[in-house]
Design a protein around this motif. Sequence first.
Motif, short mmCIF file in Angstrom:
data_model
loop_
_atom_site.label_atom_id
_atom_site.label_comp_id
_atom_site.label_asym_id
_atom_site.label_seq_id
_atom_site.Cartn_x
_atom_site.Cartn_y
_atom_site.Cartn_z
N THR A 148 0.83 -1.20 0.00
CA THR A 148 0.00 0.00 0.00
C THR A 148 0.87 1.26 0.00
OG1 THR A 148 -1.75 -1.16 1.21
CG2 THR A 148 -1.80 1.25 1.24
N ALA A 149 1.91 1.26 0.82
CA ALA A 149 2.82 2.41 0.89
C ALA A 149 3.53 2.64 -0.43
CB ALA A 149 3.83 2.21 2.02
N ALA A 150 3.87 1.55 -1.13
CA ALA A 150 4.54 1.68 -2.43
C ALA A 150 3.61 2.34 -3.45
CB ALA A 150 4.99 0.31 -2.92
N ILE A 151 2.34 1.96 -3.44
CA ILE A 151 1.37 2.58 -4.35
C ILE A 151 1.19 4.05 -4.02
CG2 ILE A 151 -1.05 2.55 -5.07
CD1 ILE A 151 -1.03 -0.48 -4.59
N VAL A 152 1.13 4.38 -2.72
CA VAL A 152 1.03 5.78 -2.31
C VAL A 152 2.22 6.57 -2.82
CG1 VAL A 152 1.14 7.31 -0.30
CG2 VAL A 152 -0.39 5.34 -0.27
#
Length: 202
Positions: A148-152
């Motif tokens: 999720t953090a990578a997509i953000v």
Amino acid sequence: IINPIGNAPIFMSISRGNDALARQMARQVAFNAWIILMLSMLVGTYVLQMFGISLEIVRLAGGMLVAATGWRLLHTEEEDAVRTAVADQTGEISRREIAKRSFFPMSFPLTAGPGAIAASIALGTTRHPSASSYLLGGVVAALGTALTAAIVYLCYRYATNLLARLGDIGTLVMMRFVAFILICIGLQMMWTGWADLNAIAR
């Protein structure tokens, strides 16, 4: 619950089209979001219980902060550290300034806000029959939040490319529009928290 695409214009207005600043802020926001989600899953329930705070109150308080930020952006005419650095490409933003702007309002409550925290806390309250299943659940949660953090990061990192094409007038219009949207988001969060409190009271 986490909407980096919808929040990208807000990120653009804060980074002001500075590519170097956007890269650093996107990385910091993604890391902050990962920390917030993991802590919410691991200790969120205990922290709220310790202070006697409900999620509805978190929504109300978060909404007030977001609305206040939007109001300030809508009416400010002063040059700040980010605008000065963008105007003078040789200028640099301090790490402290980057950390401050990355956490509020981008990391919390816009990216990892009350909705994401509530969902993470709910996931964290799942009972595990054994220590091995608890450990496996923690590893899966860490990997999921990391994804999720990578997509953000990707959504915010390349959001400023659009701002660079808008020009000075377009940037000014975008800033004012985003400020208004921020006020609306804050009021919506406050209304949701208030409605939930009324539902509980009944």
